[in-house]
Design an enzyme around this catalytic site. Structure first.
Site: not given
Length: 394
Positions: A76, A389, A297
């Site tokens: 991704h 991220y 999470p």
């Protein structure tokens, strides 16, 4: 399988962290034994995270267990943030100079590591009960445990505690030595796994006035969805129909219209917490993964933090055994914790920015809106999110 009475590195915990450490050390010619209190089937049945940072992917390559991930993993280059109906795509590729994340379930990573250990005749002892660590401050630590009703002892040079939040490893460090930091969030995540196509090719983090949702996936035909829920909720209170209806209400209308529903194949509620234990070393005992830290999470950091711990620890142990260099062992805790706290900060930020906190009132809601508006208007803000991220460097 015969159980050795000595090894160079004794690893407590047969999850992905312990198996990865065993694999990396084996490739460097270092003997290991892994003790796991559960059965192999139980370890492989646990449903966990599925977003791998670039550093974790690279480490799995180095461990020689990346073949199936390369074939089946979904790379991704972006992620979407939806907030009160507005949508913003974070272009990870553009903002980080070509870095990305790979969607590949933790269960699959664990299965690949088991296969590699089997191929190399690695020693993994399952159903090891009453594991007790001894003399971790001395020169010759050892562990005792029971297996099939018999008591065993394994002597070693070092012990790696990879046995999770409730394991024996952290509990073996005296309270006078260990300092812990914890934040418990006032909600949990209700997660559903279903064999339906994902609603979108990339992950969607959605924050709404009445809660949070995450649209994720494990493959092109299997989806993993989460919604924010009260800690008082029980899984049995949630029929599949109730879950899909609630999830749909938390998503922007055009996304909800594309949602494919189906029967759940797994459903569970996980509380959210931030937790860090310091130091991550006590004598010849080293903590790694969930034994030392927990993250909510939201930022997809749990497995990835375990991987970075294993990167630091494996290199330190290899340096000790092959070069008689202990700098890595001496600096392991400080080096690992520096990255842990940055990941804790990012996971806390994403959690507070996107979840509903009724106790924070109207002011808190407006701060969340300001956070999103700033993110939408500032490339620097988006770049910071993207950098964290995809994962900070090991």
């Amino acid at each position: 399988m015969s159980i050795p009475d000595k090894t160079q590195v004794l690893i407590i915990g047969g999850g992905p962290a312990g198996l990865l450490l065993s694999q990396l050390l084996h490739l460097a010619g270092i003997d290991t034994v892994v003790l796991e209190r559960r059965t192999r089937d139980h370890v492989l049945s646990r449903i966990r995270a599925g977003v791998l940072e670039q550093g974790t992917v690279d480490l799995l390559h180095r461990a020689g267990v990346s073949g199936r991930m390369e074939r089946e993993g979904l790379v991704h280059s972006g992620v979407e943030i939806a907030f009160h109906g507005e949508r913003l795509r974070i272009d990870l590729d553009d903002l980080t100079g070509g870095r990305s994340v790979t969607v590949y379930g933790q269960t699959e990573v664990t299965a690949d590591l088991y296969a590699a250990r089997d191929e190399m005749n690695g020693v993994v002892v399952h159903e090891a009960e009453d594991v007790t660590l001894h003399d971790v401050l001395g020169a010759r630590p050892f562990a005792t445990f029971r297996k099939d009703g018999q008591t065993h002892r394994i002597d070693c040079a070092f012990i790696a505690g990879c046995d999770g939040f409730h394991g024996v490893s952290r509990a073996s460090i005296p309270e006078t030595v260990l300092k812990t930091y914890e934040l418990v969030y006032p909600f949990g995540w209700l997660g559903v796994l279903s064999d339906v196509p994902p609603v979108q090719e990339e992950l969607i983090y959605a924050g709404q006035e009445n809660g949070f949702a995450l649209c994720s996936m494990r493959s092109l035909t299997r989806s993993r969805y989460y919604i924010q829920c009260s800690l008082e909720e029980k899984v049995d209170d949630w029929s599949d129909d109730r879950f899909w209806e609630t999830l749909s209400g938390l998503l922007p209308g055009d996304i909800a219209d594309r949602l494919t529903t189906g029967p759940s194949i797994e459903k569970s509620i996980a509380p959210l917490r931030s937790f860090v234990a310091e130091p991550m070393r006590h004598g010849r005992l080293f903590l790694a993964g969930d034994a030392a830290h927990i993250v909510p999470p939201t930022g997809a950091k749990g497995l990835n933090l375990a991987a970075s711990d294993i990167h630091y620890l494996s290199q330190a142990l290899i340096d000790h055994f092959t070069r008689s260099n202990d700098e890595g062992l001496e600096g392991y805790s400080a080096r690992a914790l520096a990255r842990v706290w940055k990941a804790e900060r990012f996971s806390w930020w994403m959690t507070t920015a996107l979840h509903r906190f009724p106790e924070k009132g109207a002011f808190g809601a407006r701060i969340q809106k300001a956070e999103f508006d700033y993110l939408a208007s500032s490339r620097a803000a988006r770049q910071s999110l993207a950098e964290n991220y995809v994962g900070l460097p090991f």
